[in-house]
Design an enzyme around this catalytic site. Structure first.
Site, PDB file in Angstrom:
ATOM      1  N   LYS A 143       2.467  -6.073 -42.939  1.00 39.42           N
ATOM      2  CA  LYS A 143       2.987  -7.110 -42.457  1.00 39.42           C
ATOM      3  C   LYS A 143       2.266  -7.521 -41.191  1.00 39.42           C
ATOM      4  O   LYS A 143       1.938  -6.751 -40.231  1.00 39.42           O
ATOM      5  CB  LYS A 143       4.340  -6.851 -42.448  1.00 39.42           C
ATOM      6  CG  LYS A 143       5.124  -6.480 -43.916  1.00 39.42           C
ATOM      7  CD  LYS A 143       6.434  -6.609 -44.024  1.00 39.42           C
ATOM      8  CE  LYS A 143       7.094  -6.293 -45.504  1.00 39.42           C
ATOM      9  NZ  LYS A 143       8.618  -6.567 -45.336  1.00 39.42           N
ATOM     10  N   TYR A 162       8.220 -14.282 -51.809  1.00 33.94           N
ATOM     11  CA  TYR A 162       9.688 -13.553 -51.992  1.00 33.94           C
ATOM     12  C   TYR A 162      10.727 -14.480 -52.454  1.00 33.94           C
ATOM     13  O   TYR A 162      12.066 -14.581 -52.191  1.00 33.94           O
ATOM     14  CB  TYR A 162       9.921 -13.634 -50.377  1.00 33.94           C
ATOM     15  CG  TYR A 162       9.212 -12.020 -49.685  1.00 33.94           C
ATOM     16  CD1 TYR A 162       9.801 -11.178 -50.024  1.00 33.94           C
ATOM     17  CD2 TYR A 162       8.276 -12.432 -49.037  1.00 33.94           C
ATOM     18  CE1 TYR A 162       9.117 -10.027 -49.305  1.00 33.94           C
ATOM     19  CE2 TYR A 162       7.630 -11.579 -47.990  1.00 33.94           C
ATOM     20  CZ  TYR A 162       8.318 -10.051 -48.460  1.00 33.94           C
ATOM     21  OH  TYR A 162       7.596  -8.924 -48.108  1.00 33.94           O
ATOM     22  N   ASN A 192       9.316  -4.797 -40.505  1.00 37.80           N
ATOM     23  CA  ASN A 192       9.411  -3.475 -40.928  1.00 37.80           C
ATOM     24  C   ASN A 192       7.949  -3.030 -41.667  1.00 37.80           C
ATOM     25  O   ASN A 192       8.012  -2.091 -42.474  1.00 37.80           O
ATOM     26  CB  ASN A 192      10.451  -3.214 -41.995  1.00 37.80           C
ATOM     27  CG  ASN A 192      10.493  -4.038 -43.163  1.00 37.80           C
ATOM     28  OD1 ASN A 192       9.282  -4.805 -43.466  1.00 37.80           O
ATOM     29  ND2 ASN A 192      11.287  -3.755 -44.225  1.00 37.80           N
ATOM     30  N   HIS A 234       5.106  -3.698 -46.916  1.00 37.42           N
ATOM     31  CA  HIS A 234       5.873  -3.956 -48.230  1.00 37.42           C
ATOM     32  C   HIS A 234       5.444  -2.930 -49.126  1.00 37.42           C
ATOM     33  O   HIS A 234       4.524  -2.181 -49.128  1.00 37.42           O
ATOM     34  CB  HIS A 234       5.349  -5.530 -48.851  1.00 37.42           C
ATOM     35  CG  HIS A 234       5.894  -5.515 -50.097  1.00 37.42           C
ATOM     36  ND1 HIS A 234       7.140  -6.137 -50.417  1.00 37.42           N
ATOM     37  CD2 HIS A 234       5.386  -5.524 -51.356  1.00 37.42           C
ATOM     38  CE1 HIS A 234       7.153  -6.127 -51.930  1.00 37.42           C
ATOM     39  NE2 HIS A 234       5.996  -5.690 -52.246  1.00 37.42           N
TER      40      HIS A 234
HETATM   41  P1  IDP Z   1      12.216  -3.770 -49.311  1.00 38.82           P
HETATM   42  O1  IDP Z   1      11.293  -4.420 -48.458  1.00 38.82           O
HETATM   43  O2  IDP Z   1      12.609  -2.328 -48.524  1.00 38.82           O
HETATM   44  O3  IDP Z   1      12.080  -3.758 -50.704  1.00 38.82           O
HETATM   45  P2  IDP Z   1      14.026  -5.936 -49.516  1.00 38.82           P
HETATM   46  O4  IDP Z   1      15.553  -5.982 -49.802  1.00 38.82           O
HETATM   47  O5  IDP Z   1      13.145  -6.179 -50.969  1.00 38.82           O
HETATM   48  O6  IDP Z   1      13.502  -4.618 -48.758  1.00 38.82           O
HETATM   49  O7  IDP Z   1      13.706  -7.131 -48.495  1.00 38.82           O
HETATM   50  C1  IDP Z   1      12.641  -7.914 -48.425  1.00 38.82           C
HETATM   51  C2  IDP Z   1      12.059  -7.834 -47.001  1.00 38.82           C
HETATM   52  O8  IDP Z   1      12.866  -8.755 -46.409  1.00 38.82           O
HETATM   53  C3  IDP Z   1      12.304  -6.770 -46.187  1.00 38.82           C
HETATM   54  O9  IDP Z   1      11.292  -5.798 -46.260  1.00 38.82           O
HETATM   55  C4  IDP Z   1      12.355  -7.315 -44.619  1.00 38.82           C
HETATM   56  O10 IDP Z   1      11.343  -7.708 -44.196  1.00 38.82           O
HETATM   57  C5  IDP Z   1      13.360  -8.401 -45.033  1.00 38.82           C
HETATM   58  N1  IDP Z   1      14.733  -8.136 -44.758  1.00 38.82           N
HETATM   59  C6  IDP Z   1      15.407  -7.356 -45.989  1.00 38.82           C
HETATM   60  N2  IDP Z   1      16.777  -7.342 -45.445  1.00 38.82           N
HETATM   61  C7  IDP Z   1      16.809  -8.212 -44.244  1.00 38.82           C
HETATM   62  C8  IDP Z   1      17.794  -8.290 -43.242  1.00 38.82           C
HETATM   63  O11 IDP Z   1      19.122  -7.971 -43.508  1.00 38.82           O
HETATM   64  N3  IDP Z   1      17.483  -9.398 -42.255  1.00 38.82           N
HETATM   65  C9  IDP Z   1      16.168  -9.586 -41.940  1.00 38.82           C
HETATM   66  N4  IDP Z   1      15.081  -9.380 -43.126  1.00 38.82           N
HETATM   67  C10 IDP Z   1      15.481  -8.585 -43.905  1.00 38.82           C
HETATM   68 MG    MG Z   2      11.992  -5.170 -52.085  1.00 36.25          MG
END
Ligand code: IDP
Ligand code: MG
Length: 139
Positions: free
Chosen positions: A11, A51, A114, A117
């Site tokens: 990312k 997304y 984070n 992906h």
């Molecule tokens: P994942 O990447 O672990 O599968 P997902 O729930 O699919 O997590 O969320 C997609 C992406 O959205 C996350 O990797 C993160 O970058 C972002 N994200 C998820 N939850 C939050 C939040 O509560 N605040 C801000 N960004 C979030």
């Molecule tokens: Mg996800």
């Protein structure tokens, strides 16, 4: 090949912090083979499409802005049980919840920024791979 491939992105903040190489090294050390890879800068529109499943979530606007803020590296990976093993390797979405030694624990800045992906199913791995690599049959 189903079940043996997953899709990842390094990312924007991880690319900007020059962590691409270190993250790819962890991935290869864990036994994943790089099938296809490219660096590109997503537009807000393309990031929103990738997304789209999260479009109703409160963080969607922030996510699209972040994912289009700089270049990403898109990678198709191959390994037995690729999807599940890769999710284990990257750790929880929120790095404060991620296991020691996981990629997100090591490199993520926050729950939003984070570092990587990881596809959550074989079906999504195939959809996400073809989002970036239209010419998949050559890999
Ligand atoms: P994942 O990447 O672990 O599968 P997902 O729930 O699919 O997590 O969320 C997609 C992406 O959205 C996350 O990797 C993160 O970058 C972002 N994200 C998820 N939850 C939050 C939040 O509560 N605040 C801000 N960004 C979030
Ligand atoms: Mg996800």
């Amino acid at each position: 090949m189903l079940g043996n491939r997953t899709f990842t992105m390094v990312k924007p903040e991880a690319v900007a912090n020059s962590n691409t190489g270190a993250i790819l090294a962890k991935i290869e050390e864990a036994g994943f083979r790089i099938v296809a890879m490219k660096k590109l800068h997503l537009s807000e529109e393309r990031a929103g499409k990738f997304y789209a499943v999260h479009s109703e979530r409160p963080f969607f606007g922030e996510l699209v802005e972040y994912m289009s803020s700089g270049p990403i590296v898109a990678v198709i990976l191959e390994k037995e049980d690729a999807v599940a093993d890769f999710r284990t390797l990257i750790g929880a979405t929120d790095p404060s919840q991620a296991e020691e030694g996981t990629i997100r624990k090591l490199f993520a800045e926050s729950k939003a920024k984070n570092a990587v992906h990881g596809s959550d199913s074989d079906e999504n791995a195939a959809i996400e791979s073809s989002f970036f690599f239209a010419d998949l049959e050559q890999f």
